[in-house]
Scaffold this motif. Structure first.
Motif, mmCIF file in Angstrom:
data_model
loop_
_atom_site.group_PDB
_atom_site.id
_atom_site.type_symbol
_atom_site.label_atom_id
_atom_site.label_comp_id
_atom_site.label_asym_id
_atom_site.label_seq_id
_atom_site.Cartn_x
_atom_site.Cartn_y
_atom_site.Cartn_z
ATOM 1 N N PRO A 292 -9.572 -10.233 -0.950
ATOM 2 C CA PRO A 292 -8.499 -9.540 -0.217
ATOM 3 C C PRO A 292 -7.362 -10.437 0.252
ATOM 4 O O PRO A 292 -6.192 -10.069 0.148
ATOM 5 C CB PRO A 292 -9.241 -8.907 0.962
ATOM 6 C CG PRO A 292 -10.625 -8.670 0.444
ATOM 7 C CD PRO A 292 -10.914 -9.836 -0.454
ATOM 8 N N GLU A 293 -7.679 -11.637 0.756
ATOM 9 C CA GLU A 293 -6.606 -12.479 1.264
ATOM 10 C C GLU A 293 -5.705 -13.020 0.166
ATOM 11 O O GLU A 293 -4.584 -13.470 0.440
ATOM 12 C CB GLU A 293 -7.131 -13.619 2.124
ATOM 13 C CG GLU A 293 -8.274 -14.417 1.527
ATOM 14 C CD GLU A 293 -9.626 -13.945 2.038
ATOM 15 O OE1 GLU A 293 -9.961 -12.778 1.777
ATOM 16 O OE2 GLU A 293 -10.333 -14.735 2.681
ATOM 17 N N TYR A 294 -6.177 -12.954 -1.090
ATOM 18 C CA TYR A 294 -5.327 -13.400 -2.188
ATOM 19 C C TYR A 294 -4.671 -12.237 -2.915
ATOM 20 O O TYR A 294 -3.613 -12.404 -3.532
ATOM 21 C CB TYR A 294 -6.123 -14.302 -3.136
ATOM 22 C CG TYR A 294 -6.623 -15.534 -2.409
ATOM 23 C CD1 TYR A 294 -5.774 -16.219 -1.541
ATOM 24 C CD2 TYR A 294 -7.930 -15.976 -2.521
ATOM 25 C CE1 TYR A 294 -6.212 -17.312 -0.824
ATOM 26 C CE2 TYR A 294 -8.376 -17.070 -1.810
ATOM 27 C CZ TYR A 294 -7.517 -17.742 -0.959
ATOM 28 O OH TYR A 294 -7.938 -18.821 -0.243
ATOM 29 N N TYR A 295 -5.264 -11.049 -2.813
ATOM 30 C CA TYR A 295 -4.551 -9.872 -3.315
ATOM 31 C C TYR A 295 -3.257 -9.687 -2.523
ATOM 32 O O TYR A 295 -2.278 -9.112 -3.031
ATOM 33 C CB TYR A 295 -5.422 -8.614 -3.187
ATOM 34 C CG TYR A 295 -4.763 -7.390 -3.810
ATOM 35 C CD1 TYR A 295 -4.897 -7.121 -5.163
ATOM 36 C CD2 TYR A 295 -3.975 -6.531 -3.041
ATOM 37 C CE1 TYR A 295 -4.264 -6.035 -5.740
ATOM 38 C CE2 TYR A 295 -3.341 -5.447 -3.610
ATOM 39 C CZ TYR A 295 -3.492 -5.199 -4.967
ATOM 40 O OH TYR A 295 -2.853 -4.135 -5.539
ATOM 41 N N ARG A 296 -3.242 -10.224 -1.337
ATOM 42 C CA ARG A 296 -2.060 -10.111 -0.477
ATOM 43 C C ARG A 296 -0.806 -10.658 -1.139
ATOM 44 O O ARG A 296 0.321 -10.294 -0.762
ATOM 45 C CB ARG A 296 -2.319 -10.847 0.851
ATOM 46 C CG ARG A 296 -1.212 -10.724 1.881
ATOM 47 C CD ARG A 296 -1.614 -11.380 3.193
ATOM 48 N NE ARG A 296 -1.824 -12.810 3.045
ATOM 49 C CZ ARG A 296 -0.842 -13.718 3.060
ATOM 50 N NH1 ARG A 296 0.412 -13.337 3.200
ATOM 51 N NH2 ARG A 296 -1.117 -15.009 2.944
ATOM 52 N N VAL A 297 -0.954 -11.503 -2.163
ATOM 53 C CA VAL A 297 0.229 -12.056 -2.832
ATOM 54 C C VAL A 297 1.084 -10.949 -3.440
ATOM 55 O O VAL A 297 2.318 -11.046 -3.476
ATOM 56 C CB VAL A 297 -0.189 -13.105 -3.892
ATOM 57 C CG1 VAL A 297 -0.827 -12.451 -5.118
ATOM 58 C CG2 VAL A 297 1.009 -13.948 -4.316
ATOM 59 N N PHE A 298 0.442 -9.877 -3.904
ATOM 60 C CA PHE A 298 1.201 -8.766 -4.468
ATOM 61 C C PHE A 298 1.907 -7.989 -3.353
ATOM 62 O O PHE A 298 3.042 -7.522 -3.532
ATOM 63 C CB PHE A 298 0.280 -7.849 -5.263
ATOM 64 C CG PHE A 298 -0.446 -8.547 -6.382
ATOM 65 C CD1 PHE A 298 0.262 -9.119 -7.427
ATOM 66 C CD2 PHE A 298 -1.829 -8.641 -6.386
ATOM 67 C CE1 PHE A 298 -0.398 -9.783 -8.453
ATOM 68 C CE2 PHE A 298 -2.496 -9.292 -7.407
ATOM 69 C CZ PHE A 298 -1.778 -9.865 -8.451
ATOM 70 N N GLU A 299 1.251 -7.848 -2.221
ATOM 71 C CA GLU A 299 1.861 -7.177 -1.083
ATOM 72 C C GLU A 299 3.023 -8.005 -0.540
ATOM 73 O O GLU A 299 4.064 -7.466 -0.147
ATOM 74 C CB GLU A 299 0.809 -6.936 -0.009
ATOM 75 C CG GLU A 299 -0.317 -6.015 -0.476
ATOM 76 C CD GLU A 299 -1.546 -6.060 0.419
ATOM 77 O OE1 GLU A 299 -1.619 -6.967 1.278
ATOM 78 O OE2 GLU A 299 -2.429 -5.200 0.252
ATOM 79 N N GLU A 300 2.853 -9.323 -0.524
ATOM 80 C CA GLU A 300 3.938 -10.190 -0.079
ATOM 81 C C GLU A 300 5.123 -10.099 -1.034
ATOM 82 O O GLU A 300 6.290 -10.084 -0.606
ATOM 83 C CB GLU A 300 3.461 -11.645 0.034
ATOM 84 C CG GLU A 300 4.567 -12.567 0.511
ATOM 85 C CD GLU A 300 4.131 -14.017 0.658
ATOM 86 O OE1 GLU A 300 4.887 -14.762 1.310
ATOM 87 O OE2 GLU A 300 3.079 -14.394 0.135
ATOM 88 N N THR A 301 4.823 -10.036 -2.333
ATOM 89 C CA THR A 301 5.894 -9.895 -3.320
ATOM 90 C C THR A 301 6.657 -8.602 -3.087
ATOM 91 O O THR A 301 7.895 -8.576 -3.121
ATOM 92 C CB THR A 301 5.304 -9.908 -4.737
ATOM 93 O OG1 THR A 301 4.635 -11.158 -4.968
ATOM 94 C CG2 THR A 301 6.398 -9.726 -5.786
ATOM 95 N N ALA A 302 5.920 -7.524 -2.822
ATOM 96 C CA ALA A 302 6.559 -6.232 -2.552
ATOM 97 C C ALA A 302 7.436 -6.308 -1.311
ATOM 98 O O ALA A 302 8.571 -5.802 -1.296
ATOM 99 C CB ALA A 302 5.500 -5.147 -2.398
#
Length: 308
Positions: A292-302
């Motif tokens: 989860p803490e690395y899936y956050r990269v897509f959320e940060e990109t968004a």
């Protein structure tokens, strides 16, 4: 923080490399063998379709990801990683899907030509050609005429920086954002150039001694590390390039060159956001986004694309 425990468990199982150039066919086959069947691929999107982009470099296979049904979309053109010789539309399918889901943009993933079969600058020309094709065929793609972002991981990040530079030099000003995930921007591979090459030399998956042999297919095919289109950090003038999000990983040998490139962009007047992921290693966007803490990269990109 220490290397994330889930990453550390997997890294501990990796065989110790002899740092020779990999077997191309075997490496690619192993990668493709880990790709899940089409019916099991996630995230689920409104539509995923293979197509061909007719570009000045020739016909380039692309895969188009439509997140939801809508009248128009921003576009994101994505270049996969793989040291210029591996990676494919399939091995990075989940990355493109996640980018589409979280950003809400229509994603065009590029199946560019790879070394050693196709020498430099074939892959770069394919990537640049698809960006131009996307802009020229915006009506067919449902482009809203506003956002045209480019993104890539590792060697795909190299292509992002090089494409942004080529576009600027050609007077093509439609690229609105460049997103570089742990980019390889200096193919010199002198171990003393960056502290992270020594600090993260061994034990974190990608090893410093393996950088040169893994990139040898690209270099031996005529990609000169002194050329700014090969090593974007060597470009003398970075002014006028699109705003950038540069993502790095704490335990990556390439960490410092990515962050230095970001600093040089900022010094040249480019709006830059730098985000270092603690506990992560090189490749985490592709390999460990299930954490989860690395899936956050897509959320940060968004979030980055949204606030711009």
């Amino acid at each position: 923080m220490a290397l994330h425990p889930e990453i550390a468990k997997i890294v501990a199982t990796l065989p110790k490399g002899d740092h020779s150039a990999p077997d191309v066919a075997g490496w690619r086959a192993a990668e493709e063998g880990r790709v899940p069947p089409l019916a099991e691929r996630t995230p689920r999107l409104h539509a995923v379709a293979d197509a061909t982009a007719e570009t000045s470099a020739g016909n380039v296979p692309v895969r188009i990801y439509t997140p939801v049904e809508a009248d128009a979309y921003g576009l994101l053109v994505y270049f996969h990683g793989g040291a210029f010789f591996s990676g494919s539309l399939d091995t990075h399918d989940h990355v493109a899907r996640s980018l589409a889901k979280e950003t809400g943009l229509k994603v065009v993933s590029v199946g560019y030509r790879r070394a050693p079969e196709d020498a430099f600058p074939a892959g770069l020309e394919d990537c640049y050609g698809v960006v131009r094709w996307a802009a020229e065929n915006g009506e067919d793609l449902g482009w809203d005429g506003r956002t045209l972002a480019i993104a890539g991981d590792s060697s795909g990040g190299t292509f992002v920086a090089a494409v942004a530079a080529k576009a600027h030099d050609d007077g093509f000003d439609r690229i609105t954002h460049q997103i570089l995930y742990y980019p390889s921007v200096d193919l010199d591979f002198d171990i003393d150039r960056y502290a992270s090459l020594r600090e993260n030399a061994e034990g974190y998956g990608l090893e410093t001694a393996g950088l040169k042999p893994h990139n040898s297919f690209y270099i031996d095919g005529g990609a000169d590390p002194a050329d700014p289109l090969v090593s974007p950090i060597k470009r003398a003038d970075l002014s006028g390039l699109p705003p950038a999000l540069v993502v790095t990983a704490e335990y990556d040998p390439l960490r410092d060159e990515g962050e230095l490139y970001a600093s040089r962009l900022r010094e040249a007047g480019v709006d830059v956001t730098v985000s270092r992921y603690a506990g992560a290693n090189h490749g985490f966007v592709q390999n460990f986004s299930w954490i989860p803490e690395y899936y956050r990269v897509f959320e940060e990109t968004a979030a980055y694309l949204g606030r711009r």
